[in-house]
Design a protein around this motif. Sequence first.
Motif, PDB file in Angstrom:
ATOM      1  N   LYS A  97       0.831  -1.191  -0.258  1.00 49.25           N
ATOM      2  CA  LYS A  97       0.118   0.062   0.121  1.00 49.25           C
ATOM      3  C   LYS A  97       1.053   1.280   0.020  1.00 49.25           C
ATOM      4  O   LYS A  97       0.464   2.267  -0.786  1.00 49.25           O
ATOM      5  N   GLY A  98       1.901   1.283   0.819  1.00 49.20           N
ATOM      6  CA  GLY A  98       2.807   2.506   1.145  1.00 49.20           C
ATOM      7  C   GLY A  98       3.423   2.860  -0.219  1.00 49.20           C
ATOM      8  O   GLY A  98       3.450   4.013  -0.470  1.00 49.20           O
ATOM      9  N   TRP A  99       3.899   1.838  -1.111  1.00 50.81           N
ATOM     10  CA  TRP A  99       4.707   1.990  -2.426  1.00 50.81           C
ATOM     11  C   TRP A  99       3.485   2.434  -3.491  1.00 50.81           C
ATOM     12  O   TRP A  99       3.970   3.158  -4.327  1.00 50.81           O
ATOM     13  N   TRP A 100       2.583   1.914  -3.488  1.00 54.31           N
ATOM     14  CA  TRP A 100       1.417   2.123  -4.479  1.00 54.31           C
ATOM     15  C   TRP A 100       0.971   3.531  -4.423  1.00 54.31           C
ATOM     16  O   TRP A 100       0.810   4.415  -5.318  1.00 54.31           O
ATOM     17  N   GLU A 101       0.597   3.863  -3.033  1.00 51.87           N
ATOM     18  CA  GLU A 101       0.171   5.191  -2.799  1.00 51.87           C
ATOM     19  C   GLU A 101       1.089   6.163  -3.500  1.00 51.87           C
ATOM     20  O   GLU A 101       0.675   7.530  -3.871  1.00 51.87           O
ATOM     21  N   ILE A 102       2.281   6.140  -3.182  1.00 53.31           N
ATOM     22  CA  ILE A 102       3.342   7.260  -3.715  1.00 53.31           C
ATOM     23  C   ILE A 102       3.828   6.942  -5.247  1.00 53.31           C
ATOM     24  O   ILE A 102       4.649   7.746  -5.730  1.00 53.31           O
ATOM     25  N   ARG A 103       3.193   6.345  -5.909  1.00 54.02           N
ATOM     26  CA  ARG A 103       3.636   5.896  -7.298  1.00 54.02           C
ATOM     27  C   ARG A 103       3.699   6.834  -8.299  1.00 54.02           C
ATOM     28  O   ARG A 103       4.488   6.937  -9.249  1.00 54.02           O
ATOM     29  N   ASP A 104       2.748   7.904  -8.233  1.00 54.06           N
ATOM     30  CA  ASP A 104       2.646   8.865  -9.123  1.00 54.06           C
ATOM     31  C   ASP A 104       3.497  10.154  -8.629  1.00 54.06           C
ATOM     32  O   ASP A 104       3.724  11.111  -9.728  1.00 54.06           O
ATOM     33  N   ARG A 105       4.053  10.128  -7.390  1.00 50.68           N
ATOM     34  CA  ARG A 105       4.769  11.280  -6.883  1.00 50.68           C
ATOM     35  C   ARG A 105       6.311  11.192  -7.318  1.00 50.68           C
ATOM     36  O   ARG A 105       6.988  11.954  -7.297  1.00 50.68           O
ATOM     37  N   TYR A 106       6.533  10.021  -7.601  1.00 55.00           N
ATOM     38  CA  TYR A 106       8.146   9.641  -7.824  1.00 55.00           C
ATOM     39  C   TYR A 106       8.170   9.015  -9.129  1.00 55.00           C
ATOM     40  O   TYR A 106       7.068   8.480  -9.831  1.00 55.00           O
TER      41      TYR A 106
END
Length: 289
Positions: free
Chosen positions: A171-180
Amino acid sequence: SRQTKLKEVAGIPLMDPTVNNWSQIQTFKAKPDDLLICTYPKSGTTWIQEIVNMIEQNGDVEKCQRTIIQHRHPVIEWARPPQPSGVDKANAMPAPRILRTHLPPQLLPPSFWTNNCKYLYVARNAKDCMVSYYHFYRMCQVLPNPGTWNEYFETFINGKVSWGSWFDHVKGWWEIRDRYQILFLFYEDMKRDPKREIQKVMQFMGKNLDEEVVDKIVLETSFEKMKDNPLTNFSTIPKTIMDQSISPFMRKGIVGDWKNHFTVAQNERFDEIYEQKMDGTSLNFCMEL
Ligand code: A3P
């Protein structure tokens, strides 16, 4: 009769030597052209690593074969004195570097974020990942004893395994996928259509290889090839660390093995917990092919 215990950093259980080396890990200096392979354990790290390696070497098998896979792309948080730590190894590498980590995003050395590095994340469905991790725990002598399958089931659900909760990690990596700059891949997609997924990785790495080369990479990174290859099957690791007579590192390499492990009751309970923990995410996993 293993003595190993995990220690927590900000609620995430990690191996002792990693925790003892934490300040070196957190102050690691990333470089803007670093590519970081990120996974929750047992999600296809070795597989994607070999794919990346083959792409990096333009499909030249000879070049890829010169070193044992676990030495090619150091794990940032790896520490086991007196050997050089993952950070030591990374520091000694020429740029552009390819590195690995199992850390959840909140524990990643901050320098990766400030340098806007590239991240290649591979996720595997929770049930197969949990099964694979169970067999790995059984054979990996530097992890705590997993106990019975039923005991381990609770440990996994409660996120008390090494590198913490599968749910929070994915969940943690999925949630930031568009920011980086994150390429988010799925183990199940890689099984279903390896060529397409390899092409995505190639584009992400800024490479343009001929179709024959891509076909060769598909072949060379198949489960069967990697299982037979002493440079990718971890057979060079001493028995005191990985006892592959208990369970091989290259175990089954399939989607859906969870069905041979979960009882009906465990499956129902898991689905319930899954829904609670993954509530609100748009993530969708394939559970069988
Ligand atoms: P199983 O235990 O289900 O067989 P990691 O490298 O992250 O530790 O993940 C290991 C898992 O990936 C193991 O799963 C292993 O068999 C599987 N694996 C490794 N190489 C693979 C490949 N080329 N194709 C499919 N699965 C692979």
